[in-house]
Design a protein around this motif. Structure first.
Motif, PDB file in Angstrom:
ATOM      1  N   ALA A 196      30.045  37.194  56.097  1.00 23.00           N
ATOM      2  CA  ALA A 196      29.265  37.000  55.146  1.00 23.00           C
ATOM      3  C   ALA A 196      29.284  38.431  54.037  1.00 23.00           C
ATOM      4  N   PHE A 197      29.126  39.399  54.555  1.00 29.22           N
ATOM      5  CA  PHE A 197      29.372  40.571  53.925  1.00 29.22           C
ATOM      6  C   PHE A 197      30.529  40.647  52.868  1.00 29.22           C
ATOM      7  N   ALA A 198      31.733  39.830  53.341  1.00 25.14           N
ATOM      8  CA  ALA A 198      32.992  39.837  52.445  1.00 25.14           C
ATOM      9  C   ALA A 198      32.492  38.898  51.364  1.00 25.14           C
ATOM     10  N   GLY A 199      32.084  37.696  51.666  1.00 20.84           N
ATOM     11  CA  GLY A 199      31.652  36.740  50.537  1.00 20.84           C
ATOM     12  C   GLY A 199      30.753  37.153  49.584  1.00 20.84           C
ATOM     13  N   ILE A 200      29.665  37.709  50.064  1.00 24.39           N
ATOM     14  CA  ILE A 200      28.457  38.201  49.141  1.00 24.39           C
ATOM     15  C   ILE A 200      29.137  39.219  48.182  1.00 24.39           C
ATOM     16  N   THR A 201      29.858  40.102  48.715  1.00 24.90           N
ATOM     17  CA  THR A 201      30.448  41.244  47.918  1.00 24.90           C
ATOM     18  C   THR A 201      31.338  40.662  46.832  1.00 24.90           C
ATOM     19  N   LEU A 202      32.156  39.796  47.629  1.00 30.20           N
ATOM     20  CA  LEU A 202      33.203  39.217  46.352  1.00 30.20           C
ATOM     21  C   LEU A 202      32.273  38.373  45.159  1.00 30.20           C
ATOM     22  N   LEU A 203      31.413  37.698  45.699  1.00 28.74           N
ATOM     23  CA  LEU A 203      30.809  36.911  44.758  1.00 28.74           C
ATOM     24  C   LEU A 203      29.805  37.636  43.693  1.00 28.74           C
ATOM     25  N   GLY A 204      29.318  38.898  44.285  1.00 28.00           N
ATOM     26  CA  GLY A 204      28.559  39.989  43.358  1.00 28.00           C
ATOM     27  C   GLY A 204      29.489  40.557  42.661  1.00 28.00           C
ATOM     28  N   CYS A 205      30.717  41.020  43.124  1.00 26.88           N
ATOM     29  CA  CYS A 205      31.799  41.608  41.976  1.00 26.88           C
ATOM     30  C   CYS A 205      32.076  40.609  40.690  1.00 26.88           C
ATOM     31  N   ILE A 206      32.295  39.312  41.114  1.00 24.27           N
ATOM     32  CA  ILE A 206      32.558  38.166  40.115  1.00 24.27           C
ATOM     33  C   ILE A 206      31.624  38.092  39.230  1.00 24.27           C
TER      34      ILE A 206
END
Length: 61
Positions: A35-45
């Motif tokens: 979830a950390f990886a997904g949220i971080t990726l989405l936040g960066c985008i």
């Protein structure tokens, strides 16, 4: 057309909030690693989309 700077600001702030949520969630073990990886990726985008909108507006003036 004032909607682009407004949208850029909203996206930038939403991206920052998402990244902060991801970091705090990881530090407090509130979210899992995936979830950390997904949220971080989405936040960066979202963050970079907002910054790009704001940068394009400054270049076109």
């Amino acid at each position: 057309m004032k909607s682009r700077p407004t949208l850029g600001t909203i996206l930038t702030l939403a991206g920052i909030i998402g990244l902060i949520f991801a970091v705090v969630g990881e530090l407090t073990n509130y979210i899992t690693r995936s979830a950390f990886a997904g949220i971080t990726l989405l936040g960066c985008i979202i963050f970079f989309a907002g910054v790009t909108l704001l940068r394009d507006q400054l270049e076109h003036k």
